[in-house]
Scaffold this motif. Sequence first.
Motif, PDB file in Angstrom:
ATOM      1  N   VAL A  41      22.736 -44.101 117.175  1.00 50.90           N
ATOM      2  CA  VAL A  41      22.008 -45.320 116.839  1.00 50.90           C
ATOM      3  C   VAL A  41      21.653 -45.231 115.359  1.00 50.90           C
ATOM      4  O   VAL A  41      21.172 -44.199 114.888  1.00 50.90           O
ATOM      5  N   ARG A  42      21.908 -46.321 114.661  1.00 47.21           N
ATOM      6  CA  ARG A  42      21.651 -46.368 113.221  1.00 47.21           C
ATOM      7  C   ARG A  42      20.219 -46.843 112.961  1.00 47.21           C
ATOM      8  O   ARG A  42      19.781 -47.865 113.470  1.00 47.21           O
ATOM      9  N   LEU A  43      19.525 -46.065 112.120  1.00 46.84           N
ATOM     10  CA  LEU A  43      18.169 -46.402 111.705  1.00 46.84           C
ATOM     11  C   LEU A  43      18.164 -46.695 110.207  1.00 46.84           C
ATOM     12  O   LEU A  43      19.013 -46.177 109.473  1.00 46.84           O
ATOM     13  N   PRO A  44      17.211 -47.486 109.743  1.00 44.32           N
ATOM     14  CA  PRO A  44      17.105 -47.700 108.299  1.00 44.32           C
ATOM     15  C   PRO A  44      16.677 -46.395 107.621  1.00 44.32           C
ATOM     16  O   PRO A  44      16.083 -45.523 108.251  1.00 44.32           O
ATOM     17  N   HIS A  45      17.001 -46.280 106.355  1.00 40.40           N
ATOM     18  CA  HIS A  45      16.614 -45.082 105.605  1.00 40.40           C
ATOM     19  C   HIS A  45      15.651 -45.479 104.496  1.00 40.40           C
ATOM     20  O   HIS A  45      15.891 -46.474 103.824  1.00 40.40           O
ATOM     21  N   PRO A  46      14.588 -44.758 104.344  1.00 40.22           N
ATOM     22  CA  PRO A  46      14.129 -43.605 105.100  1.00 40.22           C
ATOM     23  C   PRO A  46      13.271 -44.027 106.283  1.00 40.22           C
ATOM     24  O   PRO A  46      12.801 -45.168 106.346  1.00 40.22           O
ATOM     25  N   VAL A  47      13.040 -43.093 107.183  1.00 38.98           N
ATOM     26  CA  VAL A  47      12.113 -43.315 108.291  1.00 38.98           C
ATOM     27  C   VAL A  47      10.869 -42.461 108.067  1.00 38.98           C
ATOM     28  O   VAL A  47       9.752 -42.921 108.272  1.00 38.98           O
ATOM     29  N   ALA A  48      11.079 -41.241 107.619  1.00 40.60           N
ATOM     30  CA  ALA A  48       9.961 -40.319 107.412  1.00 40.60           C
ATOM     31  C   ALA A  48       8.979 -40.865 106.383  1.00 40.60           C
ATOM     32  O   ALA A  48       9.366 -41.421 105.361  1.00 40.60           O
ATOM     33  N   GLY A  49       7.712 -40.725 106.696  1.00 43.77           N
ATOM     34  CA  GLY A  49       6.660 -41.089 105.760  1.00 43.77           C
ATOM     35  C   GLY A  49       6.333 -42.567 105.679  1.00 43.77           C
ATOM     36  O   GLY A  49       5.583 -42.981 104.805  1.00 43.77           O
ATOM     37  N   LEU A  50       6.881 -43.366 106.591  1.00 41.68           N
ATOM     38  CA  LEU A  50       6.625 -44.810 106.536  1.00 41.68           C
ATOM     39  C   LEU A  50       5.288 -45.210 107.140  1.00 41.68           C
ATOM     40  O   LEU A  50       4.825 -46.316 106.934  1.00 41.68           O
ATOM     41  N   GLY A  51       4.712 -44.346 107.923  1.00 40.88           N
ATOM     42  CA  GLY A  51       3.465 -44.682 108.603  1.00 40.88           C
ATOM     43  C   GLY A  51       3.743 -45.160 110.018  1.00 40.88           C
ATOM     44  O   GLY A  51       4.841 -45.608 110.355  1.00 40.88           O
ATOM     45  N   GLU A  52       2.735 -45.048 110.820  1.00 42.74           N
ATOM     46  CA  GLU A  52       2.850 -45.320 112.247  1.00 42.74           C
ATOM     47  C   GLU A  52       3.293 -46.748 112.568  1.00 42.74           C
ATOM     48  O   GLU A  52       4.136 -46.967 113.436  1.00 42.74           O
ATOM     49  N   VAL A  53       2.775 -47.727 111.876  1.00 39.26           N
ATOM     50  CA  VAL A  53       3.092 -49.125 112.170  1.00 39.26           C
ATOM     51  C   VAL A  53       4.570 -49.421 111.881  1.00 39.26           C
ATOM     52  O   VAL A  53       5.260 -50.024 112.706  1.00 39.26           O
ATOM     53  N   LYS A  54       5.067 -48.993 110.736  1.00 44.06           N
ATOM     54  CA  LYS A  54       6.467 -49.253 110.391  1.00 44.06           C
ATOM     55  C   LYS A  54       7.417 -48.479 111.293  1.00 44.06           C
ATOM     56  O   LYS A  54       8.462 -48.994 111.699  1.00 44.06           O
ATOM     57  N   ILE A  55       7.060 -47.239 111.632  1.00 44.35           N
ATOM     58  CA  ILE A  55       7.901 -46.451 112.531  1.00 44.35           C
ATOM     59  C   ILE A  55       7.923 -47.089 113.915  1.00 44.35           C
ATOM     60  O   ILE A  55       8.972 -47.152 114.558  1.00 44.35           O
ATOM     61  N   ASP A  56       6.796 -47.611 114.361  1.00 48.20           N
ATOM     62  CA  ASP A  56       6.754 -48.309 115.651  1.00 48.20           C
ATOM     63  C   ASP A  56       7.659 -49.541 115.615  1.00 48.20           C
ATOM     64  O   ASP A  56       8.373 -49.814 116.591  1.00 48.20           O
ATOM     65  N   THR A  57       7.661 -50.261 114.519  1.00 49.28           N
ATOM     66  CA  THR A  57       8.531 -51.437 114.379  1.00 49.28           C
ATOM     67  C   THR A  57       9.999 -51.035 114.473  1.00 49.28           C
ATOM     68  O   THR A  57      10.795 -51.690 115.160  1.00 49.28           O
ATOM     69  N   ILE A  58      10.360 -49.955 113.807  1.00 51.87           N
ATOM     70  CA  ILE A  58      11.739 -49.465 113.875  1.00 51.87           C
ATOM     71  C   ILE A  58      12.067 -49.045 115.307  1.00 51.87           C
ATOM     72  O   ILE A  58      13.129 -49.393 115.838  1.00 51.87           O
ATOM     73  N   ALA A  59      11.170 -48.314 115.939  1.00 53.93           N
ATOM     74  CA  ALA A  59      11.401 -47.864 117.319  1.00 53.93           C
ATOM     75  C   ALA A  59      11.603 -49.047 118.248  1.00 53.93           C
ATOM     76  O   ALA A  59      12.524 -49.042 119.086  1.00 53.93           O
ATOM     77  N   GLN A  60      10.792 -50.068 118.110  1.00 56.39           N
ATOM     78  CA  GLN A  60      10.927 -51.259 118.958  1.00 56.39           C
ATOM     79  C   GLN A  60      12.270 -51.953 118.730  1.00 56.39           C
ATOM     80  O   GLN A  60      12.835 -52.535 119.656  1.00 56.39           O
ATOM     81  N   SER A  61      12.795 -51.856 117.514  1.00 59.26           N
ATOM     82  CA  SER A  61      14.057 -52.538 117.214  1.00 59.26           C
ATOM     83  C   SER A  61      15.278 -51.805 117.779  1.00 59.26           C
ATOM     84  O   SER A  61      16.339 -52.403 117.908  1.00 59.26           O
ATOM     85  N   VAL A  62      15.138 -50.526 118.107  1.00 60.42           N
ATOM     86  CA  VAL A  62      16.299 -49.764 118.605  1.00 60.42           C
ATOM     87  C   VAL A  62      16.156 -49.265 120.041  1.00 60.42           C
ATOM     88  O   VAL A  62      17.110 -48.753 120.603  1.00 60.42           O
TER      89      VAL A  62
END
Length: 73
Positions: A41-62
């Motif tokens: 599964v392709r994720l946007p780069h970077p993921v690390a250090g984005l904060g909980e809200v942005k990481i949750d948004t990415i997780a919900q999208s995949v």
Amino acid sequence: MRDGFNIAKRGIPSVAMITDDFWEQGEFMAKSLGMPDLPRVRLPHPVAGLGEVKIDTIAQSVVDEILEKLANE
């Protein structure tokens, strides 16, 4: 990629999550390890250090894609 390979090698369904910047490298690794069809599964780069809200948004999208790939294992 290596973790996904090691898990799949043990017969456990897995999906490797790879960011855009490493997508081609992940594809090369999958082929070189003898598992070119290892689900990814392709994720946007970077993921690390984005904060909980942005990481949750990415997780919900995949999450649906991850679950679909696991179901097809």
